[in-house]
Motif scaffolding. Sequence first.
Motif, PDB file in Angstrom:
ATOM      1  N   GLY A  37       6.610  -0.007   1.870  1.00 27.69           N
ATOM      2  CA  GLY A  37       7.754  -0.249   0.996  1.00 27.69           C
ATOM      3  C   GLY A  37       8.265  -1.677   1.122  1.00 27.69           C
ATOM      4  O   GLY A  37       8.599  -2.321   0.120  1.00 27.69           O
ATOM      5  N   ARG A  38       8.302  -2.179   2.341  1.00 32.68           N
ATOM      6  CA  ARG A  38       8.736  -3.567   2.568  1.00 32.68           C
ATOM      7  C   ARG A  38       7.754  -4.552   1.933  1.00 32.68           C
ATOM      8  O   ARG A  38       8.159  -5.567   1.367  1.00 32.68           O
ATOM      9  CB  ARG A  38       8.869  -3.843   4.052  1.00 32.68           C
ATOM     10  CG  ARG A  38      10.057  -3.179   4.677  1.00 32.68           C
ATOM     11  CD  ARG A  38      10.197  -3.542   6.122  1.00 32.68           C
ATOM     12  NE  ARG A  38      11.292  -2.795   6.720  1.00 32.68           N
ATOM     13  CZ  ARG A  38      11.335  -2.417   7.978  1.00 32.68           C
ATOM     14  NH1 ARG A  38      10.346  -2.729   8.798  1.00 32.68           N
ATOM     15  NH2 ARG A  38      12.363  -1.737   8.440  1.00 32.68           N
ATOM     16  N   ILE A  39       6.474  -4.259   2.054  1.00 32.67           N
ATOM     17  CA  ILE A  39       5.464  -5.127   1.451  1.00 32.67           C
ATOM     18  C   ILE A  39       5.614  -5.121  -0.063  1.00 32.67           C
ATOM     19  O   ILE A  39       5.543  -6.177  -0.705  1.00 32.67           O
ATOM     20  CB  ILE A  39       4.044  -4.689   1.875  1.00 32.67           C
ATOM     21  CG1 ILE A  39       3.846  -4.960   3.366  1.00 32.67           C
ATOM     22  CG2 ILE A  39       2.979  -5.401   1.043  1.00 32.67           C
ATOM     23  CD1 ILE A  39       2.593  -4.343   3.952  1.00 32.67           C
ATOM     24  N   CYS A  40       5.837  -3.945  -0.636  1.00 38.06           N
ATOM     25  CA  CYS A  40       6.019  -3.845  -2.090  1.00 38.06           C
ATOM     26  C   CYS A  40       7.230  -4.660  -2.534  1.00 38.06           C
ATOM     27  O   CYS A  40       7.174  -5.349  -3.559  1.00 38.06           O
ATOM     28  CB  CYS A  40       6.179  -2.392  -2.514  1.00 38.06           C
ATOM     29  SG  CYS A  40       4.639  -1.463  -2.472  1.00 38.06           S
ATOM     30  N   GLU A  41       8.311  -4.591  -1.771  1.00 39.55           N
ATOM     31  CA  GLU A  41       9.506  -5.380  -2.105  1.00 39.55           C
ATOM     32  C   GLU A  41       9.202  -6.872  -2.068  1.00 39.55           C
ATOM     33  O   GLU A  41       9.553  -7.617  -2.975  1.00 39.55           O
ATOM     34  CB  GLU A  41      10.628  -5.084  -1.104  1.00 39.55           C
ATOM     35  CG  GLU A  41      11.620  -4.075  -1.583  1.00 39.55           C
ATOM     36  CD  GLU A  41      12.760  -3.927  -0.586  1.00 39.55           C
ATOM     37  OE1 GLU A  41      13.295  -4.958  -0.110  1.00 39.55           O
ATOM     38  OE2 GLU A  41      13.094  -2.778  -0.274  1.00 39.55           O
ATOM     39  N   ALA A  42       8.544  -7.302  -1.016  1.00 38.50           N
ATOM     40  CA  ALA A  42       8.249  -8.723  -0.838  1.00 38.50           C
ATOM     41  C   ALA A  42       7.293  -9.253  -1.903  1.00 38.50           C
ATOM     42  O   ALA A  42       7.391 -10.404  -2.317  1.00 38.50           O
ATOM     43  CB  ALA A  42       7.663  -8.970   0.550  1.00 38.50           C
ATOM     44  N   GLU A  43       6.371  -8.398  -2.355  1.00 37.46           N
ATOM     45  CA  GLU A  43       5.362  -8.822  -3.332  1.00 37.46           C
ATOM     46  C   GLU A  43       5.736  -8.446  -4.762  1.00 37.46           C
ATOM     47  O   GLU A  43       4.906  -8.594  -5.667  1.00 37.46           O
ATOM     48  CB  GLU A  43       4.007  -8.195  -2.971  1.00 37.46           C
ATOM     49  CG  GLU A  43       3.468  -8.638  -1.627  1.00 37.46           C
ATOM     50  CD  GLU A  43       3.148 -10.120  -1.566  1.00 37.46           C
ATOM     51  OE1 GLU A  43       2.707 -10.679  -2.584  1.00 37.46           O
ATOM     52  OE2 GLU A  43       3.343 -10.707  -0.493  1.00 37.46           O
ATOM     53  N   SER A  44       6.927  -7.912  -4.957  1.00 35.14           N
ATOM     54  CA  SER A  44       7.407  -7.484  -6.287  1.00 35.14           C
ATOM     55  C   SER A  44       6.484  -6.452  -6.932  1.00 35.14           C
ATOM     56  O   SER A  44       6.168  -6.526  -8.117  1.00 35.14           O
ATOM     57  CB  SER A  44       7.581  -8.692  -7.211  1.00 35.14           C
ATOM     58  OG  SER A  44       8.506  -9.591  -6.675  1.00 35.14           O
ATOM     59  N   ILE A  45       6.080  -5.475  -6.132  1.00 32.57           N
ATOM     60  CA  ILE A  45       5.265  -4.364  -6.621  1.00 32.57           C
ATOM     61  C   ILE A  45       6.175  -3.153  -6.752  1.00 32.57           C
ATOM     62  O   ILE A  45       6.810  -2.744  -5.781  1.00 32.57           O
ATOM     63  CB  ILE A  45       4.107  -4.036  -5.656  1.00 32.57           C
ATOM     64  CG1 ILE A  45       3.198  -5.245  -5.474  1.00 32.57           C
ATOM     65  CG2 ILE A  45       3.316  -2.836  -6.146  1.00 32.57           C
ATOM     66  CD1 ILE A  45       2.157  -5.089  -4.382  1.00 32.57           C
ATOM     67  N   ALA A  46       6.252  -2.584  -7.957  1.00 29.65           N
ATOM     68  CA  ALA A  46       7.025  -1.354  -8.162  1.00 29.65           C
ATOM     69  C   ALA A  46       6.101  -0.187  -7.843  1.00 29.65           C
ATOM     70  O   ALA A  46       5.065  -0.012  -8.474  1.00 29.65           O
ATOM     71  CB  ALA A  46       7.518  -1.278  -9.593  1.00 29.65           C
ATOM     72  N   CYS A  47       6.461   0.595  -6.846  1.00 32.05           N
ATOM     73  CA  CYS A  47       5.597   1.693  -6.419  1.00 32.05           C
ATOM     74  C   CYS A  47       6.457   2.912  -6.100  1.00 32.05           C
ATOM     75  O   CYS A  47       7.450   2.808  -5.365  1.00 32.05           O
ATOM     76  CB  CYS A  47       4.786   1.269  -5.202  1.00 32.05           C
ATOM     77  SG  CYS A  47       3.515   2.437  -4.732  1.00 32.05           S
ATOM     78  N   GLU A  48       6.073   4.054  -6.631  1.00 32.67           N
ATOM     79  CA  GLU A  48       6.804   5.292  -6.370  1.00 32.67           C
ATOM     80  C   GLU A  48       6.651   5.678  -4.896  1.00 32.67           C
ATOM     81  O   GLU A  48       5.609   5.438  -4.282  1.00 32.67           O
ATOM     82  CB  GLU A  48       6.266   6.412  -7.252  1.00 32.67           C
ATOM     83  CG  GLU A  48       6.482   6.177  -8.737  1.00 32.67           C
ATOM     84  CD  GLU A  48       5.872   7.273  -9.600  1.00 32.67           C
ATOM     85  OE1 GLU A  48       5.312   8.238  -9.044  1.00 32.67           O
ATOM     86  OE2 GLU A  48       5.961   7.141 -10.828  1.00 32.67           O
TER      87      GLU A  48
END
Length: 92
Positions: A37-48
């Motif tokens: 989740g932190r990686i998705c936030e940092a990379e601007s990836i929207a992931c359920e």
Amino acid sequence: MVLATTDPHKVPATIASRCQRFDFRRVPLAATVIALGRICEAESIACEAAALELIARASTGSMRDAINLLDQLATSYGMNLTVEHAKAGLGL
């Protein structure tokens, strides 16, 4: 120098007494989901959240595998990952 073994009880006491011991374990599922989740936030990836959990389960406790799976799915399906994308990408 690194001494790695799957049978630490077989290492002679004279050697073991001169070593630091590190017991490695698999990363818990919840910790993997949080890190992804932190990686998705940092990379601007929207992931359920459910997709992150599927990725974490598929990685079986390996953070490196989880990050690689997330990267492959984001590359294949774009920056908006859904549960369906995760299932298709993981072959479920």
